[in-house]
Write an enzyme that holds these catalytic residues in place. Structure first.
Site, PDB file in Angstrom:
ATOM      1  N   SER A 280       0.815  -1.211   0.000  1.00 45.18           N
ATOM      2  CA  SER A 280       0.000   0.000   0.000  1.00 45.18           C
ATOM      3  C   SER A 280       0.856   1.272   0.000  1.00 45.18           C
ATOM      4  CB  SER A 280      -0.943  -0.061   1.205  1.00 45.18           C
ATOM      5  OG  SER A 280      -2.057   0.721   0.959  1.00 45.18           O
ATOM      6  N   TRP A 371      -9.900   0.379  -5.217  1.00 45.92           N
ATOM      7  CA  TRP A 371      -9.346   1.695  -4.867  1.00 45.92           C
ATOM      8  C   TRP A 371      -7.937   1.853  -5.441  1.00 45.92           C
ATOM      9  CZ3 TRP A 371     -11.057   6.170  -3.471  1.00 45.92           C
ATOM     10  CH2 TRP A 371     -10.303   7.072  -2.707  1.00 45.92           C
ATOM     11  N   HIS A 422      -7.587  -5.645  -0.066  1.00 49.33           N
ATOM     12  CA  HIS A 422      -6.342  -4.935   0.172  1.00 49.33           C
ATOM     13  C   HIS A 422      -5.565  -5.591   1.318  1.00 49.33           C
ATOM     14  CE1 HIS A 422      -4.041  -1.271  -0.267  1.00 49.33           C
ATOM     15  NE2 HIS A 422      -4.148  -0.992   1.019  1.00 49.33           N
TER      16      HIS A 422
HETATM   17  C1  GTR Z   1      -5.392   4.611   1.708  1.00 51.97           C
HETATM   18  C2  GTR Z   1      -4.782   5.405   0.586  1.00 51.97           C
HETATM   19  C3  GTR Z   1      -4.055   4.504  -0.350  1.00 51.97           C
HETATM   20  C4  GTR Z   1      -3.172   3.500   0.369  1.00 51.97           C
HETATM   21  C5  GTR Z   1      -3.750   3.044   1.695  1.00 51.97           C
HETATM   22  C6  GTR Z   1      -2.758   2.405   2.668  1.00 51.97           C
HETATM   23  O1  GTR Z   1      -6.150   5.366   2.555  1.00 51.97           O
HETATM   24  O2  GTR Z   1      -5.805   6.089  -0.070  1.00 51.97           O
HETATM   25  O3  GTR Z   1      -3.322   5.268  -1.286  1.00 51.97           O
HETATM   26  O4  GTR Z   1      -1.907   3.987   0.533  1.00 51.97           O
HETATM   27  O5  GTR Z   1      -4.334   4.044   2.407  1.00 51.97           O
HETATM   28  O6  GTR Z   1      -1.588   2.754   2.697  1.00 51.97           O
HETATM   29  O7  GTR Z   1      -3.191   1.570   3.435  1.00 51.97           O
END
Ligand code: GTR
Length: 441
Positions: A280, A371, A422
């Site tokens: 992420s 996302w 995710h």
């Molecule tokens: C979210 C963000 C993403 C990603 C994520 C994370 O809120 O929008 O770009 O980086 O966090 O790092 O868990």
């Protein structure tokens, strides 16, 4: 001068200033698009065309001319320059202190801990900034060294494994306010599903990790509480193209690698065989770390999305505008100029993937992680292929379409789209070990 002239000019100035403010900052962020039919047309900047229009036709030209040019563009417009961290400008020193070791997992591995110490003056004092680094190394024949994954964690080293001897961070940073709280015993092992230590040991890999907020807290305004406290004074404004948090964490990964080099015999790690990997926001960070530090032998991005592996020009899921509004402290301030006009960005993220060349690079998505735009991540990997061809390598291995879920495809550029949401889970790590086996062993 007519007597209304001054007030009218004043009013006009105020009006224009307000309009400027509105257009620059207050334009509401468009809701996320998840409809492929609504993705606007875009043209990607060609990795193999120099800014002056010349074509790049050889590996040598890529390394000597185009790579530095692209690196500079990414520094200036996306991640920021780490000028103040460079030798000659650096106003602080680095030292490594070895702490302890013990056997773990029924003797299958050894746990080591060391500290990176950043300090000013002759010796570290109470203003020194310390980062705990946790290392798990498989048990080896004496004198042998193994490859290692180098990766930052989100919640503290003590959350990666339930072992009671893992040091807890002194501060666990809040991500919305510049405040912290103490780490808690009950958090031990809380993120263990993301860190399959025993699995990695059995596959013959070491794992080197540190808490990313130990380098610098992940909060707007947190930079005076991390290593950048040595670079800026309170209230001092950094330049528009200066490194922000992602570039600082990425630089920190390089410091971890320095530590591994320093203690390589003790740790039993081969520093020429390290894999930088992150999930992420830390996947965005690992891609940038791999770009700026060519000592990392393999670069891996896990679900990194916008500002990571996903193409910026595709309006699908998170966008440049959204990310800069939600996380103004991640990228350099210049990046915000593209909030409303992403097509004028001089680079796109397939060129970031290509900055890993000729080293192996791997991009992973997850099917439900819309996302992060799995298709945009796939397309980045695909569009980096032309650069790898210059080196006569397999590139993306002839892959042209997104593969079915869970299948790892590609060549020296690898890709998979794991079933689920995710996260970085054991199936992802399995693909990373297979990929590293192929390219490092
Ligand atoms: C979210 C963000 C993403 C990603 C994520 C994370 O809120 O929008 O770009 O980086 O966090 O790092 O868990």
């Amino acid at each position: 001068m007519p007597k209304y002239f001054v007030p009218i000019v004043l009013l006009l100035t105020l009006f224009l200033a307000a309009a400027e403010l509105r257009s620059a900052e207050v334009v509401p962020v468009a809701p996320a698009n998840y409809d492929e039919a609504k993705v606007q047309e875009y043209t990607l900047p060609d990795p193999l065309t120099m800014q002056d229009g010349r074509k790049v036709t050889t590996a040598e030209q890529w390394m000597k001319e185009r790579r530095p040019e692209l690196l500079k563009l990414f520094e200036e417009h996306v991640y920021g320059k780490a000028t103040l961290f460079r030798k000659g400008n650096k106003t602080f020193k680095t030292r490594f202190e070895y702490l302890n070791s013990k056997p773990v997992y029924d003797g299958k591995g050894i746990q080591h801990q060391f500290q990176i110490v950043w300090y000013q003056g002759n010796e570290p004092d109470e203003n020194a900034h310390r980062v705990d680094v946790l290392v798990y190394t498989p048990k080896l024949a004496v004198g042998k060294k193994v490859p290692a994954f180098v990766s930052l964690n989100f919640q503290g080293n003590h959350t990666t494994d339930a072992d009671p001897d893992i040091r807890m961070p002194v501060r666990i940073w809040n991500r919305s306010k510049v405040v912290y709280s103490p780490a808690k015993e009950e958090e031990r092992g809380a993120q263990a599903n993301r860190w399959p230590m025993q699995f990695l040991l059995e596959r013959g890999y070491a794992c080197v990790t540190a808490y990313y907020c130990d380098i610098e807290p992940d909060v707007n305004g947190g930079y005076l509480h991390g290593v950048r406290k040595f670079l800026y004074k309170e209230g001092e404004k950094q330049a528009l193209d200066e490194a922000n948090t992602i570039a600082t964490w990425a630089w920190g990964l390089g410091e971890m690698l320095d530590g591994v080099e320093h203690f390589q015999d003790k740790l039993g790690i081969d520093p020429t065989k390290t894999v930088v990997v992150g999930h992420s926001r830390l996947g965005k960070t690992s891609l940038w770390a791999g770009a700026i530090d060519q000592r990392f032998a393999i670069v891996i991005s896990n679900d990194s999305g916008c500002g990571g592996a996903a193409l910026s020009r595709r309006n699908y899921g998170e966008t440049v505008h959204r990310i800069n509004v939600s996380f103004p402290h991640w990228f350099c301030d210049n990046f915000k100029k593209y909030n409303l006009d992403v097509n004028s960005l001089p680079v796109d993220q397939h060129q970031l993937i290509a900055l890993a060349a000729p080293r192996p690079v791997y991009v992973a998505s997850a099917t439900e992680d819309r996302w992060a735009d799995p298709k945009g991540e796939f397309l980045s990997a695909y569009n980096a292929g032309s650069v790898y061809k210059l080196f006569g390598t397999s590139g993306f291995g002839g892959v042209t379409e997104p593969p079915q879920p869970d299948l790892s495809v590609g060549g020296i550029i690898g890709y998979h789209n794991r079933t689920g949401g995710h996260g970085i889970l054991e199936p992802d790590w399995k693909h990373y070990c297979d990929f590293a086996d192929k390219h490092l062993k």
